[in-house]
Design an enzyme around this catalytic site. Structure first.
Site, PDB file in Angstrom:
ATOM      1  CB  SER A  51      -0.863   0.006   1.249  1.00  0.00           C
ATOM      2  OG  SER A  51      -0.025   0.149   2.374  1.00  0.00           O
ATOM      3  CE  LYS A  52      -0.397   6.717  -3.456  1.00  0.00           C
ATOM      4  NZ  LYS A  52      -1.730   6.508  -3.980  1.00  0.00           N
ATOM      5  NE  ARG A  53      -0.252   1.344   6.482  1.00  0.00           N
ATOM      6  CZ  ARG A  53       0.086   0.124   6.902  1.00  0.00           C
ATOM      7  NH1 ARG A  53       1.088  -0.039   7.729  1.00  0.00           N
ATOM      8  NH2 ARG A  53      -0.590  -0.937   6.500  1.00  0.00           N
ATOM      9  N   GLY A  55       5.102   1.979   0.827  1.00  0.00           N
ATOM     10  CA  GLY A  55       6.080   2.382  -0.177  1.00  0.00           C
ATOM     11  C   GLY A  55       5.618   2.195  -1.604  1.00  0.00           C
TER      12      GLY A  55
END
Ligand code: GLU
Length: 471
Positions: free
Chosen positions: A241-243, A245
């Site tokens: 996910s974005k979190r 990376g």
């Protein structure tokens, strides 16, 4: 064997994300290893989701990562006529057919399949029907005739032999009623026409591979070698996910990662050469093989990436780092830093060997360089301010006196003077050096404080000291 041709085939719907960057890196490294070439195909047939800005971002991302391709990028959309031509040829050959089902009929078909407890599939209604039965008001799609029995085997360099039962593969659409190709069809025609010998891509395309092989076989074309690489997961094993990376490569640039470090790190994500942690791009190219691609999902780990980046920062040429610092400061809107760095080129260059071992990212490097161009009076950060007690200011006043009388402004001479003063006052050198660092740099971390004084010079050092000690 003929020349190896790989391709990177991104859909321009966003930036070059980290997974795509790794696919590109592997495709590139394999081609380089074999003395072949990589092509770049922009899969822009989805006109609503494809943007020119995304194409630019993809190309910028690849260039920044140092991955090059042969010739001009190829627009998939521009080849639509050729895709249609092949679809019609397949009809003529008897391997594909026009299907006139209305959306309602298709929905009914799905309903019936569901009711019978089967997966919702096209049931081959028009497969053997005569064109004379075609309704006049429906524009047909073209469907491929998928084999009715047996299996399709994907022989994959990473996944091994993956068997798909044909009963699970229906007669899928290759050309829509508006004459545009489906993704499944366009990829095959392009890979064939572009002479692609090796397809390296994410394993989310594995079932597509089975369908694509149906088209290759129908056309009598050679199926390229395939390597479907496991996707990148987060450190917790969940989808990236974005979190975790899952960002565009430009985000990594803005966070201060060097392209060589990112290449090294991405190479290690899903490929390995023994236990080697660090290797140059040339070594990667020399060692790269499809057989050494890992079967298991790779886990993205920021701490590892930072570590590798720190290594590359330590090893980097200061001249190169200086340019990257200025570019990064500009890119992330740190205009004051950009100005300061540019106005103090020589000092920054002289300081870099001291700063490099202390930074893991280019942003940290910029932070560390700030003492060089910080404007007086220096604003100490919280930790530094805590060191500048009244007591410390008294000590600093004697430091200022001693330094003021120093004839030789060099590290050994300052060092000797400071040691003598500490001894005279019955203080440990640190008691003197810590507030000195806080006063001169506004921070508690910096290169050796005597080096700092030499870097910023006598006048600036004494002026900064007096700012903190003057009543
Ligand atoms: N355009 C596809 C994607 O972005 C890749 C297609 C392929 O590699 O065959 O996922």
């Amino acid at each position: 064997m003929s020349q190896v041709v790989t391709r990177f085939a991104p859909s321009p719907t966003g930036y070059l994300h980290i997974g795509g960057a790794r696919t590109a890196l592997f495709s590139w490294a394999y081609a380089q290893n074999k003395g072949g070439k990589m092509l770049l195909r922009i899969e822009d047939t989805d006109r609503e989701r494809s943007t020119g800005a995304a194409v630019t971002a993809l190309i910028d991302g690849l260039k920044w990562l140092g991955l090059d391709w042969e010739g001009e990028p190829i627009s998939q959309f521009s080849r639509a006529a050729r895709h249609a031509e092949v679809a019609h040829e397949l009809v003529k050959m008897g391997h594909a057919y026009y299907c006139y089902c209305s959306p309602q009929e298709l929905e009914q078909m799905r309903e019936e399949a569901r009711a019978a407890g089967k997966p919702p599939r096209y049931n081959g209604y028009w497969r053997d029907r005569d064109a004379s039965e075609a309704p006049a008001d429906i524009k047909p799609v073209i469907r491929i005739k998928a084999p009715l029995e047996g299996e399709i085997v994907v022989r994959d360099h990473v996944q091994g032999e993956v068997v798909f039962k044909t009963e699970n593969l229906d007669d899928f659409i290759i050309l829509r009623s508006d004459g545009t190709p489906t993704y499944m069809h366009a990829v095959v025609v392009d890979d064939h026409d572009m002479g692609v010998t090796h397809i390296i891509r994410g394993d989310d395309h594995l079932t597509n591979a089975a369908r694509q092989i149906i088209i290759y076989n129908a056309m009598g074309w050679t199926v390229p070698e395939m390597a479907h690489i496991p996707l990148i997961h987060g450190p917790d094993g969940a989808k990236l996910s974005k979190r975790h990376g899952a960002l565009g490569v430009e985000a990594y640039r803005q966070m201060g990662y060097l392209p060589a470090a990112l290449r090294n790190y991405l190479a290690r994500l899903g490929w390995s050469h023994g236990d080697d942690e660090f290797f140059t791009t040339d070594q990667m190219v020399e060692w790269f093989s499809l057989e050494a691609l890992n079967k298991g999902a790779a886990r993205f780990d920021f701490a590892k990436l930072e570590n590798i980046n720190g290594h590359y920062i330590r090893e980097a040429d200061p001249g190169y780092l200086y340019e990257v610092m200025v570019d990064t400061a500009k890119e992330v809107g740190r205009d004051e830093d950009a100005k300061g760095l540019m106005a103090n080129h020589n000092t920054v260059m002289a300081a870099l060997p001291e700063l490099q071992p202390r930074a893991k990212t280019v942003l940290e490097l910029i932070d560390l360089a700030q003492f060089i161009y910080a404007l007086r009076p220096i604003q100490p950060d919280e930790k530094a301010a805590a060191l500048l007690t009244d007591e410390a200011r008294v000590v600093l006043a004697s430091v200022a006196d001693t330094l003021g009388g120093l004839a030789d402004w060099s590290v050994p001479s300052i060092d000797a003077a400071m040691r003598a003063l500490a001894e005279e006052k019955g203080l440990k050198l640190g008691k003197l050096a810590q507030p000195l660092r806080a006063a001169l740099t506004g921070r508690t971390v910096s290169p050796g404080i005597f080096e700092v004084m030499v870097l910023i010079g006598r006048d600036e050092s004494l002026a900064r000291l007096s700012d903190q000690t003057a009543p």
